[in-house]
Every structure is written in C-alpha cells, then in structure tokens.
Write an enzyme that holds these catalytic residues in place. Structure first.
Site, PDB file in Angstrom:
ATOM      1  NE  ARG A 126      -0.946   0.361   5.205  1.00  8.13           N
ATOM      2  CZ  ARG A 126      -1.000   0.698   6.277  1.00  8.13           C
ATOM      3  NH1 ARG A 126      -2.736   0.798   6.287  1.00  8.13           N
ATOM      4  NH2 ARG A 126      -0.477   1.326   7.339  1.00  8.13           N
ATOM      5  CG  ASN A 164      -5.639   5.017   6.446  1.00  4.13           C
ATOM      6  OD1 ASN A 164      -6.714   5.885   7.166  1.00  4.13           O
ATOM      7  ND2 ASN A 164      -4.673   4.094   6.160  1.00  4.13           N
ATOM      8  CD  GLU A 165      -2.312   4.529   9.650  1.00  2.00           C
ATOM      9  OE1 GLU A 165      -2.400   4.222  11.158  1.00  2.00           O
ATOM     10  OE2 GLU A 165      -1.468   3.498   8.838  1.00  2.00           O
ATOM     11  CD  GLU A 322      -6.129   3.226  11.795  1.00  2.00           C
ATOM     12  OE1 GLU A 322      -5.523   2.081  12.034  1.00  2.00           O
ATOM     13  OE2 GLU A 322      -6.698   3.095  10.357  1.00  2.00           O
ATOM     14  CD1 TRP A 330       0.165  -4.127  13.169  1.00  2.00           C
ATOM     15  CD2 TRP A 330       1.296  -3.364  14.112  1.00  2.00           C
ATOM     16  NE1 TRP A 330      -0.043  -2.709  13.829  1.00  2.00           N
ATOM     17  CE2 TRP A 330       0.690  -2.331  14.473  1.00  2.00           C
ATOM     18  CE3 TRP A 330       3.514  -2.980  14.900  1.00  2.00           C
ATOM     19  CZ2 TRP A 330       0.909  -1.423  15.663  1.00  2.00           C
ATOM     20  CZ3 TRP A 330       3.227  -2.446  16.087  1.00  2.00           C
ATOM     21  CH2 TRP A 330       2.030  -1.233  16.709  1.00  2.00           C
ATOM     22  CD  GLU A 370      -4.364  -3.596   8.044  1.00  2.00           C
ATOM     23  OE1 GLU A 370      -3.459  -2.924   8.543  1.00  2.00           O
ATOM     24  OE2 GLU A 370      -5.453  -3.520   7.483  1.00  2.00           O
TER      25      GLU A 370
END
Length: 690
Positions: A126, A164-165, A322, A330, A370
């Site tokens: 990603r 995102n992040e 989150e 992870w 995930e």
C-alpha cells in the site's frame, strides 16, 4: 445524518449542526466492499446494538471506485451511504487516495517511490506513490473532486478523511521528482545558494554548491551525508506530505465548505517522520491512530501519546481514529488484550481529550495482510468476548456524554516536545548512536506521573509561559527565538529543567560555539568542554545512590550554581552531575546523564521543592494510578486510570462516580473510573489555551 452533532465536529466553524446533544462518538473503519451485500444489513444491526454513530469508509477503495481511468463505479458506495444515513450513523468519508489502483501504476510507473539506494518500490502493498509526483497528484485530485461532487449533499456525510496515515510507508522518496521538489523547497527556504552553503557548512568535505540544480536528496553515499542536508530532507519530506494533504483538503473545501476535513496522525512510539506539530493547524479537527507497543510501560506510553495528541489539538476535543480491540497483526508476536484492557485503553484516550473512540476495523477481514488484526466484530462473530466488550464500551460511553466537549484541564507542569530536536539529535556521526529522543521525553513524563504530578505536553513553538515548571529533555536544537523565550520564562519566575545534549545546535544544526550546552550555557551557569558518552554496558553511580547510563559530562561551574547531585564513580567522580541556578525570579536546572527511574523521581522531589507544584495523586496511589482532569461547560471530571493489575481503593478520592467504582469505591485491575468533581469553574475556553 446522525441525530446529534459530535463535539469534535462543532469546533470547525462551518460544521453542519443537526442537534445540540453532546456525545462521545464510537465507531471504526468500515470496509463493506470486502464482504457480500447480505452482510451489510447485519453490520448495521450490530452497529446499532453497539451504539456506533460514526464510521470511516472507502479508505482503500480507489480500485473499486475507479476500475479504469475513464470508468467509475459508485453504486455500492451509494448503497452504503444510504444505509448509514437511514441508521443515523455518520460517514467520515475517505478520499480513497492512500493506495493507487493497479491500472494507474501500470500506466504510470513513474509514480512509484524510490529508496535512498535507488530501488523502485513495486505495487502489491500500500501507499506505493511519490508525494511529489505531479502525475499522481493529478489523478488523486480528480478522484477527490469526483467524490466531493457526488456526496456533497448526502445526509450521512459528517467529515472528510484525507488519504490515510500519510507517510506511513512512503515518507522518504529519493526519486527525480523528489529531487526537483527538494530544490524548489530549498530555494524558498534559503533564497540563495550562498545562504544554503553557509547553513549546510559545505566547505567541509568540498561540498560547496554553485547552483541549486546541483543538489540531490541525501541518497546513499560513500560516507555520512551532510547532516543539515539530512535535516532539511526530513523537513522537506514532512512538508511534501503536508502539501499533499492541503491539496486534497482545498479541493474538498471548495466543494463542501461546511464539512470538516481531517487525516489520521500516528502519534505513537518512535513514529517521527511527520512533524505533526507543524501539520496540526491545517486540520479542522485532530485525529490520531494509536496502537499499544510491546514495550515496558506500554499502558503509560498510550497515555503519553494521548497527551501529545491533546497538545497538537490545542486543548480541543480530538478524534481517536484507530486503535485495536485486541491483538494486532504486525508485531513479531501478537498477543490479545487482557480482560479490561479494551475499555481501559479507550477510556484513557478519552481522559486525554478524545471525543471519538474508533477502531481498526469494524469487521475482521477474512483475507488480506490484516486478517489477523482484531476488530469490533471478530472472526468468531457477535457471540464472542470481543464483541460483547465492544457493546459494553458503547454503553459506558453513553454514560460519559456529559464529558463531551470538555478539554484537558491545564496542569502546573509542562513537558516540552520538539520534533526538530528529535530529528537532529538522532542524526548519524554523533557522540552516541544509542541516544533516542522520544524515550527520554517519555521517561521524564513517566517520572512526573510516578511522583503524583499531572503534566501537559507542550510543543516547543507553543506558549509555555504560564506553567510553573517546564521540563525540556534533550532539547538539542535551540534557535535564537526559542533561546530568548526560555530565558524570559525563567527570569519571569518559571522553573526550567533540561538535560544532556540540549542547547547544542541552532536551526541549521550548527553548533553554538563557546562550550556546551551552547544556547543555554549562560542561563544554566555551566560550561562543558566535551561530551563523555557511556558504552552500552557502562553505568555511573551518583552520590544519592541513583545510576546514570548512556551519557555523562564534565561540568564546569561558571557562577552561582547549586550542585544537586555529583558523580560518585568513574572518571568524573566528585564532579557535578545535576546543577541548578537561580536566574531572575526563576531557576534553571541541568541533568547531565540519563538517570534511572528512581533517580528521576528522587531528583524531581528536590527540583519541585520551592515551586508551587503540588502532587495531585495521594501517596498510596502514586506509581499505581494516573489522574487526568477534563473541564468544560458541564463541570470538571476526574479520570482515574489504574496502571496496575490489582484493584485500587479510591475511598480517599473526592468526587461522585459516573463509571468504574463499586459501592466500596474500589477500582478494578486495569480499570478506569470517572468522577464528577464539584467545582464552580466552567472551564477555560480552548481558544485561550496553547
């Protein structure tokens, strides 16, 4: 549209208002595209049962939304948005730009990031995109514009979630696009190549430049790259991602000016690449992702990270975007959370200002990287310990709705945090490669907690003048402006505590000459000719019985300075280790080694003596409980967080229990109690706080 407007939305001046009832929001990342259509109805039923009122959606949906450059598919997202609106659940709608689809990276491989050694990172994970790629930017903003136009009037839309992040996997890109953008950034910062040469000290190793076009990112080199070049690349890389956020945000604001925009920070552990202190004012409300780390004091690290996030939010409520209900996927070994920890971790964030508690993710994935990451609905389904705990937490949060909209009550002590000192202190070719900035800052925050003292975290650019005590560990980079503010703070009656490797360099990573601690030398009244770092297995004893490791310094006393601790072993035996000087109406103290936990708490008792700081935690609870206070229109609320695995007796703690206490006022192991404190104060408006 939700039946109420969450308080974290109301702080945006143009936010939609559909009600006046305050609420602690509850929800998760929701990824319905991973599931058959028939599962969605069950999702809505289970969300309503758990009191979920907000979900973040479409975060990684670009490939579904735009299967080809000239093809769009919104039918599934239309259905999801309609279902959420009908159920009274708000949509924090993502711009879906976090990971480009396969067709884009195939047609335009020039968007792919490049590592410092020239390796091109391939798709398959990603965030495989360059923050400075004009091609990626064009396609991303087309997607953002299309989403905004389609859903601008949808009743479920309550907020926009940009990307995102940002920077989680593509922070440092060394491509040709990055090189071009880096040169532009440097020209704007320095104006002339002559000024850059001065700041970078390029006469060292014959690095002098004649034109900006000669400059590259600090790619892998034969030896240490120029340290200021590295520092500026840290700054540039953070700015590049911030500018991408701003580009998406500005498109959204132009189409939906009444919908607030955020992105999820990652204030956790040693995630340091994005200067969130610099980013925070660009968001309409601050959001953060936090995951418990497999480290000592992991529960306290959660509270520290939440306190840092509160400082970034400048006292306003913020959004916990989150965290995990149980195990993550992870870490080397991913252990589930113990009984009580799901609720404890969530409420600890609320204590520090979170007005929204959300998880990754709603339903645990059946496939993908995930799939073993916990969720609100686990693989076992609703008949599970995790989902039952989720429902229980949703009910608990409803009991705390009066807390919504309040902010953390200011403390008497501030721990100063500085992203650029973090970056600069950990560069290569330094006295010790083992120095780590954030653990040292956290260790002093933890020592204050163990001493029963509540502390705020304050960013170095923020106003700290109203605090009785400012603790600034490893404040390595001190520009002239910060030097003047620290001197003014002390001379006006403040009490400064700083440590080794502080005041050493200016904003260009050039040493303040004349002896260490450089910019703070006169204020502290001491001088150090050279550092004396310790080997990995080496320690030094101090005369109070405590131990130092990592670092030591031979301190020369310049004028009226009180020696609080001396070295008792090693080459520096008998010499000062901790000093304190009266300056104007205040004091300035210096700690020249990394003290052990007992040594920090003991020293703090001496340093706080004579100040107005009073420990808030009763002595029997010190080291076992954390007190956090929120204050607002509905009064003052005391959160008592049990840091231990044993019950605590809170019979001596004043306040009417809202949650967490039984009739004997015992707080369960790993529990959180919230007490309403009788007070006539109506709180301090966030706009009047730093």
């Amino acid at each position: 549209m939700p039946k109420t407007t969450p308080t974290w939305l109301r702080h945006h001046p143009d936010a939609k208002a559909s009600g006046t009832e305050r609420r602690i929001s509850f929800g998760a990342d929701y990824n319905p595209e991973q599931w058959p259509r028939e599962v969605w109805d069950e999702d809505i039923r289970l969300m309503q049962r758990a009191n979920v009122d907000v979900v973040s959606i479409a975060i990684f949906s670009w490939a579904r939304l735009q299967p080809a450059q000239d093809q769009w598919d919104f039918e599934w997202l239309d259905d999801v948005m309609d279902m959420l609106a009908e159920a009274g659940i708000g949509a924090d709608l993502a711009t879906a730009t976090a990971s480009p689809p396969a067709w884009l990276s195939t047609q335009h491989p020039e968007i792919l990031p490049v590592t410092e050694d020239g390796t091109i990172l391939s798709p398959g994970g990603r965030q495989h995109w360059r923050p400075t790629s004009p091609v990626f930017r064009e396609h991303a903003l087309t997607l953002v514009r299309t989403l905004a136009e389609r859903y601008k009037n949808h009743p479920a839309l309550v907020a926009w979630h940009v990307n995102n992040e940002l920077g989680c996997h593509n922070l440092y890109d060394y491509s040709d696009d990055a090189a071009v953008a880096f040169r532009i950034w440097l020209r704007e910062r320095y104006g002339t190549v002559e000024e850059l040469n001065r700041a970078w000290s390029t006469d060292f190793w014959s690095q002098r430049y004649q034109a900006f076009e000669q400059i590259l990112p600090p790619r892998r080199a034969a030896s240490f790259p120029n340290p200021t070049q590295q520092l500026d690349f840290h700054r540039f890389s953070s700015d590049a991602l911030k500018q991408h956020f701003i580009a998406e945000r500005d498109v959204l604001r132009s189409i939906t000016p009444d919908v607030p925009v955020t992105t999820n920070f990652m204030v956790v552990g040693e995630t340091k690449g994005m200067n969130f202190a610099d980013w925070a004012d660009e968001l309409d409300f601050v959001a953060n992702d936090h995951y418990r780390l497999p480290i000592e004091h992991s529960r306290d690290e959660l509270s520290f990270s939440a306190a840092v996030t509160s400082s970034l939010a400048r006292g306003n409520p913020w959004f916990l975007m989150e965290h995990s209900t149980s195990a993550v996927n992870w870490q080397p070994i991913n252990r589930p959370k113990r009984p009580g920890e799901l609720e404890r971790d969530s409420l600890a964030h609320v204590a520090h200002g979170a007005d929204a508690v959300c998880y990754f993710q709603w339903r645990q994935s059946a496939g993908g990287a995930e799939k073993y990451h916990s969720a609100m609905v686990p693989h076992a389904g609703e008949d599970s310990r995790v989902y039952r705990n989720v429902v229980g937490l949703g009910q608990t949060l409803r009991q705390l709705d009066d807390v919504a909209g309040s902010h953390r009550k200011p403390a008497q002590v501030a721990v100063l945090m500085d992203w650029e000192s973090w970056w600069a202190s950990e560069l290569d070719s330094h006295p010790s490669a083992e120095l780590r900035y954030r653990p040292e800052v956290f260790a002093w925050w933890l020592a204050l907690l163990d001493a029963g003292v509540r502390a705020d975290v304050v960013q170095a650019h923020q106003d700290f003048s109203h605090y009785d005590v400012v603790l600034a560990p490893v404040l390595h980079m001190v520009p002239a402006e910060l030097k003047e503010r620290l001197e003014s703070y002390v001379h006006s009656g403040g009490h400064l505590i700083t440590t080794y490797f502080s005041g050493t360099v200016d904003q260009d990573d050039r040493v303040w000459l004349g002896g260490y601690p450089g910019a703070l030398r006169e204020l502290l009244g001491i001088r150090v000719e050279e550092f004396a770092p310790l080997l990995s297995d080496e320690t030094v004893a101090l005369d109070d019985g405590s131990t130092g490791r990592l670092w030591s310094e031979p301190i020369e006393i310049l004028n009226d300075v009180h020696v609080l601790r001396k070295y008792a072993s090693g080459d520096l035996a008998g010499q000062p280790a901790v000093t304190r000087r009266k300056a104007g109406a205040g004091t300035a103290a210096y700690v020249s080694t990394q003290l052990d936990a007992v040594g920090r708490v003991s020293l703090l008792a001496d340093l706080l003596d004579g100040t107005d700081v009073v420990p808030e935690i009763p002595e029997p609870l010190r080291g076992r409980a954390e007190f956090v206070r929120r204050i607002g229109e509905n009064g003052e609320f005391l959160f008592v967080i049990n840091r231990s695995d044993d019950p605590l007796d809170l019979s001596a703690v004043a306040g009417r229990a809202m949650i967490g206490l039984d009739n004997s006022r015992r707080l369960a192991a790993r529990g959180v109690a919230v007490l309403r404190v009788d007070t006539h104060s109506r709180g301090i408006p966030p706009t009047e706080r730093t």
